[in-house]
Scaffold this active site. Structure first.
Site, PDB file in Angstrom:
ATOM      1  N   GLU A  23      -7.156  -7.871   0.648  1.00 42.99           N
ATOM      2  CA  GLU A  23      -5.204  -7.584   0.894  1.00 42.99           C
ATOM      3  C   GLU A  23      -5.667  -7.326   2.800  1.00 42.99           C
ATOM      4  O   GLU A  23      -5.044  -6.393   2.782  1.00 42.99           O
ATOM      5  CB  GLU A  23      -4.433  -6.383  -0.130  1.00 42.99           C
ATOM      6  CG  GLU A  23      -5.088  -6.612  -1.643  1.00 42.99           C
ATOM      7  CD  GLU A  23      -4.854  -5.052  -2.162  1.00 42.99           C
ATOM      8  OE1 GLU A  23      -3.777  -4.369  -1.343  1.00 42.99           O
ATOM      9  OE2 GLU A  23      -5.694  -4.875  -2.667  1.00 42.99           O
ATOM     10  N   ASN A  61       0.980  -1.499   0.355  1.00 41.52           N
ATOM     11  CA  ASN A  61      -0.025   0.242  -0.048  1.00 41.52           C
ATOM     12  C   ASN A  61       0.661   1.162  -0.451  1.00 41.52           C
ATOM     13  O   ASN A  61       1.965   0.983  -0.782  1.00 41.52           O
ATOM     14  CB  ASN A  61      -1.288   0.302   1.109  1.00 41.52           C
ATOM     15  CG  ASN A  61      -2.344   0.788   1.042  1.00 41.52           C
ATOM     16  OD1 ASN A  61      -2.643   1.736   0.150  1.00 41.52           O
ATOM     17  ND2 ASN A  61      -3.545  -0.011   0.829  1.00 41.52           N
ATOM     18  N   ARG A  62       0.197   2.701   0.727  1.00 45.01           N
ATOM     19  CA  ARG A  62       0.841   3.825   0.445  1.00 45.01           C
ATOM     20  C   ARG A  62       1.621   4.346   1.231  1.00 45.01           C
ATOM     21  O   ARG A  62       1.395   4.748   2.980  1.00 45.01           O
ATOM     22  CB  ARG A  62      -0.210   4.891  -0.007  1.00 45.01           C
ATOM     23  CG  ARG A  62      -0.480   4.142  -1.584  1.00 45.01           C
ATOM     24  CD  ARG A  62      -1.805   5.416  -2.412  1.00 45.01           C
ATOM     25  NE  ARG A  62      -2.587   4.420  -3.478  1.00 45.01           N
ATOM     26  CZ  ARG A  62      -3.383   3.553  -4.004  1.00 45.01           C
ATOM     27  NH1 ARG A  62      -3.404   2.730  -2.848  1.00 45.01           N
ATOM     28  NH2 ARG A  62      -2.770   2.887  -5.058  1.00 45.01           N
ATOM     29  N   HIS A  77       3.617  -0.107  -2.281  1.00 45.19           N
ATOM     30  CA  HIS A  77       3.621  -1.485  -2.881  1.00 45.19           C
ATOM     31  C   HIS A  77       4.994  -1.162  -2.808  1.00 45.19           C
ATOM     32  O   HIS A  77       5.901  -2.646  -3.735  1.00 45.19           O
ATOM     33  CB  HIS A  77       2.670  -2.191  -4.160  1.00 45.19           C
ATOM     34  CG  HIS A  77       2.073  -1.782  -3.801  1.00 45.19           C
ATOM     35  ND1 HIS A  77       0.755  -2.326  -2.783  1.00 45.19           N
ATOM     36  CD2 HIS A  77       0.438  -2.419  -4.388  1.00 45.19           C
ATOM     37  CE1 HIS A  77      -0.711  -2.845  -2.450  1.00 45.19           C
ATOM     38  NE2 HIS A  77      -0.807  -2.187  -4.142  1.00 45.19           N
ATOM     39  N   HIS A  83      -1.286  -9.808  -3.373  1.00 43.51           N
ATOM     40  CA  HIS A  83      -2.163  -9.842  -4.233  1.00 43.51           C
ATOM     41  C   HIS A  83      -3.220  -9.960  -4.962  1.00 43.51           C
ATOM     42  O   HIS A  83      -3.274  -9.142  -6.312  1.00 43.51           O
ATOM     43  CB  HIS A  83      -1.961  -8.291  -4.947  1.00 43.51           C
ATOM     44  CG  HIS A  83      -1.853  -6.658  -4.973  1.00 43.51           C
ATOM     45  ND1 HIS A  83      -2.823  -6.522  -5.638  1.00 43.51           N
ATOM     46  CD2 HIS A  83      -1.929  -5.762  -3.914  1.00 43.51           C
ATOM     47  CE1 HIS A  83      -3.515  -5.269  -5.843  1.00 43.51           C
ATOM     48  NE2 HIS A  83      -2.906  -4.932  -5.252  1.00 43.51           N
ATOM     49  N   SER A  84      -3.645 -10.895  -4.789  1.00 39.31           N
ATOM     50  CA  SER A  84      -4.332 -11.164  -5.549  1.00 39.31           C
ATOM     51  C   SER A  84      -5.925 -11.563  -5.854  1.00 39.31           C
ATOM     52  O   SER A  84      -5.954 -10.820  -5.152  1.00 39.31           O
ATOM     53  CB  SER A  84      -4.756 -13.711  -5.209  1.00 39.31           C
ATOM     54  OG  SER A  84      -3.645 -13.641  -5.366  1.00 39.31           O
ATOM     55  N   TYR A  85      -6.390 -10.956  -6.986  1.00 42.77           N
ATOM     56  CA  TYR A  85      -7.323 -10.999  -7.633  1.00 42.77           C
ATOM     57  C   TYR A  85      -8.274 -11.882  -7.779  1.00 42.77           C
ATOM     58  O   TYR A  85      -8.196 -12.914  -8.462  1.00 42.77           O
ATOM     59  CB  TYR A  85      -7.623 -10.566  -8.687  1.00 42.77           C
ATOM     60  CG  TYR A  85      -7.180  -9.252  -9.217  1.00 42.77           C
ATOM     61  CD1 TYR A  85      -4.991  -8.855  -8.864  1.00 42.77           C
ATOM     62  CD2 TYR A  85      -7.174  -7.738  -9.122  1.00 42.77           C
ATOM     63  CE1 TYR A  85      -5.052  -7.570  -8.645  1.00 42.77           C
ATOM     64  CE2 TYR A  85      -6.642  -6.530  -9.390  1.00 42.77           C
ATOM     65  CZ  TYR A  85      -5.413  -6.263  -9.181  1.00 42.77           C
ATOM     66  OH  TYR A  85      -4.703  -5.233  -9.253  1.00 42.77           O
ATOM     67  N   ASP A 118     -11.850   0.660  -2.592  1.00 40.63           N
ATOM     68  CA  ASP A 118     -10.184   0.638  -2.813  1.00 40.63           C
ATOM     69  C   ASP A 118      -9.936   1.036  -1.553  1.00 40.63           C
ATOM     70  O   ASP A 118      -9.099   2.393  -1.494  1.00 40.63           O
ATOM     71  CB  ASP A 118      -9.366   1.475  -3.730  1.00 40.63           C
ATOM     72  CG  ASP A 118      -7.941   1.067  -4.147  1.00 40.63           C
ATOM     73  OD1 ASP A 118      -7.672   0.129  -3.392  1.00 40.63           O
ATOM     74  OD2 ASP A 118      -7.792   1.043  -4.888  1.00 40.63           O
TER      75      ASP A 118
HETATM   76  C1  GLA Z   1      -4.167  -1.788  -4.807  1.00 38.15           C
HETATM   77  C2  GLA Z   1      -4.115  -0.407  -4.567  1.00 38.15           C
HETATM   78  C3  GLA Z   1      -4.937   0.298  -5.201  1.00 38.15           C
HETATM   79  C4  GLA Z   1      -3.808  -0.177  -6.634  1.00 38.15           C
HETATM   80  C5  GLA Z   1      -3.668  -1.818  -7.167  1.00 38.15           C
HETATM   81  C6  GLA Z   1      -2.597  -1.718  -7.479  1.00 38.15           C
HETATM   82  O1  GLA Z   1      -4.462  -2.792  -4.316  1.00 38.15           O
HETATM   83  O2  GLA Z   1      -5.408   0.116  -2.845  1.00 38.15           O
HETATM   84  O3  GLA Z   1      -4.965   1.625  -5.332  1.00 38.15           O
HETATM   85  O4  GLA Z   1      -2.914   0.457  -6.970  1.00 38.15           O
HETATM   86  O5  GLA Z   1      -2.863  -2.002  -6.215  1.00 38.15           O
HETATM   87  O6  GLA Z   1      -3.748  -1.575  -8.756  1.00 38.15           O
END
Ligand code: GLA
Length: 345
Positions: free
Chosen positions: A300, A65-66, A91, A165-167, A236
Site C-alpha cells: 500500500e 491507514n490509521r 481507512h 489495497h490489493s493483496y 504490517d
Molecule cells: C491495513 C492495515 C492492517 C489491516 C488491513 C485491513 O493494511 O495496516 O492492519 O487493518 O489494512 O485488514
C-alpha cells in the site's frame, strides 16, 4: 444493477473492477505460456466485500491507514471521525472510499488502455471537511504496467491520502512463502499495540524489516520475532521511501520464481505499508477458497499513518484551489504480451 463490473485489457494484463469501492476483483497477468493468471485476492460476490473487513482490492480513503484517537485538527478546528479500529480511525471510516459507488468508464490514451473512476465525497462525510472530488485512473500500459493515478480537489482545507489495497499472490499458492520481497527503505515508523505510529523513525537494520537486499517472505514470516508478533503475526508496517518531490521512485519488488512473475512497484508517495495478510485467515475468497493467514501481501503506497497528528510526518493537507496528485506503478515482468500490444515504452 447496483454493482457493476468493468474491464480493460492491454500489454498482457487484464483488470476487472467493481464500481463498488473501485475494487480490483481480478488482475490477470499473462505468463510465459500465454495463460492468464489472477494475481490478486478477493471475493466471489460484491456483497462479500462489504462484510469481510479485509479491504480486498479496494481504494482506501479519504485517508488510508490509521488516524490516532479518530480525531485531527485543521486551522484550530477539531474534527472527529468514527472509531472503527479500536479507538482509532482506519481507512476512511465506516463508509470509506472502499464502500462507495464510483462512476466508472473505459478510456485510453497514448500507450495505455484502462478505466477512469470518479466519486464525490460530500462535505463532512465520515467527518472530513470539504466536498472532495476524487478521480482514480487504472491504466494498463503497453509495457505491462498497472499505473494508478489519484487526482483530487476540495473546496475547503481537508486531508487526502488514498491508497490501493490489493493483496498480491503471484503463484496462486495458499501462502506467499515462496515469494521474495525487496523494499527500498532504510527506515520504518514503529507502532504501538494498536498499530498506530509512536512518532519515532527507526532504522530497519538488524530487524526483520530489513528488505533492502530482498529476502524470502517465507523465511521472514516463519521466523517471526517480537516486532512481527506485535503486528498480528507478520508484517504490517509503514516503510519510509526515498521520495523525491512527486517523482516516481522505485519502492519495492515482489517476485515468485515458480510463477516466473516479478512485480516492481514505483510511487510518488513517501511511504509503503507492507501488510502480509495477517488478518485474512479463515476468510472466504474467490472460487470458494478459504484464505490462509499470509495468503497474500498488500503493498500500500501511501503517506505515513497518523500524519495529521504527527507534525514531523509529511503533511496530507489539501487546500482549496490545489490539486492532489499521487501515482503508483505496478510493473510486471515475465509477461507474455500479445503481438499487437502496440509500441513499447
Ligand atoms: C491495513 C492495515 C492492517 C489491516 C488491513 C485491513 O493494511 O495496516 O492492519 O487493518 O489494512 O485488514
Amino acid at each position: 444493477m447496483k454493482y457493476q463490473s468493468f474491464e480493460a485489457e492491454n500489454g498482457g494484463l487484464k483488470i476487472k473492477v467493481l464500481n463498488l469501492g473501485g475494487i480490483i476483483t481480478n488482475l490477470y497477468v499473462k505468463n510465459a505460456a500465454g495463460r492468464y493468471i489472477d494475481v490478486v485476492l478477493g471475493h466471489d460476490k460484491p456483497e462479500e466485500y462489504l462484510k469481510s473487513g479485509c479491504y480486498f482490492g479496494a481504494i482506501a480513503g479519504r485517508v488510508a491507514n490509521r488516524i490516532g484517537s479518530a480525531a485531527f485538527t485543521i486551522d484550530g478546528r477539531k474534527y472527529r471521525l468514527a472509531k472503527n479500529d479500536g479507538k482509532n480511525s482506519l481507512h476512511g471510516g465506516i463508509k470509506g472510499f472502499d464502500k462507495k459507488i464510483w462512476a466508472v468508464e473505459n478510456c485510453s490514451g497514448d500507450g495505455w488502455k484502462g478505466l477512469r473512476l470518479s466519486v464525490l465525497s460530500p462535505d463532512m462525510e465520515e467527518g472530513y471537511p470539504g466536498n472532495l472530488d476524487m478521480t482514480v485512473y487504472y491504466k494498463l500500459t503497453d509495457d505491462s504496467e498497472l499505473v494508478i493515478e489519484y487526482i483530487a480537489f476540495s473546496d475547503k482545507p481537508t486531508l487526502c491520502a488514498p491508497t490501493q489495497h490489493s493483496y498480491f499472490n503471484l503463484s496462486g499458492a495458499e501462502d506467499i512463502y515462496s515469494h521474495t520481497l525487496q523494499v527500498e527503505a532504510d527506515f520504518f515508523t514503529p507502532s504501538d499495540a494498536a498499530l498506530l505510529p509512536t512518532g519515532e523513525v527507526s532504522s530497519v537494520k538488524n530487524t526483520p524489516l530489513d528488505f533492502r537486499k530482498g529476502k524470502s517472505l517465507g523465511d521472514v514470516l516463519k521466523a517471526g520475532g517480537a516486532l512481527l508478533e506485535a503486528a498480528g503475526g507478520g508484517i504490517d508496517h509503514n516503510f519510509i521511501l526515498r521520495a523525491d518531490k512527486g517523482k516516481l521512485v522505485k519502492a519495492a519488488t515482489l517476485a515468485d520464481k515458480s510463477a516466473g512473475i516479478e512485480m516492481q512497484v514505483f510511487t510518488t508517495a513517501p511511504g509503503i505499508q507492507v501488510y502480509s495478510g495477517n488478518f485474512i485467515g479463515g476468510k472466504r475468497g474467490k472460487g470458494g477458497k478459504t484464505y490462509k493467514k499470509h495468503g497474500g501481501i498488500c503493498l500500500e503506497t501511501q503517506f505515513w499513518p497518523d500524519a495529521p497528528n504527527k507534525p514531523h510526518f509529511p503533511s496530507i493537507r489539501l487546500n482549496p484551489n490545489e490539486q492532489f496528485y499521487s501515482a503508483t506503478v505496478y510493473k510486471f515482468k515475465g509477461v507474455k504480451k500479445s503481438e499487437k500490444a502496440g509500441k513499447q515504452a
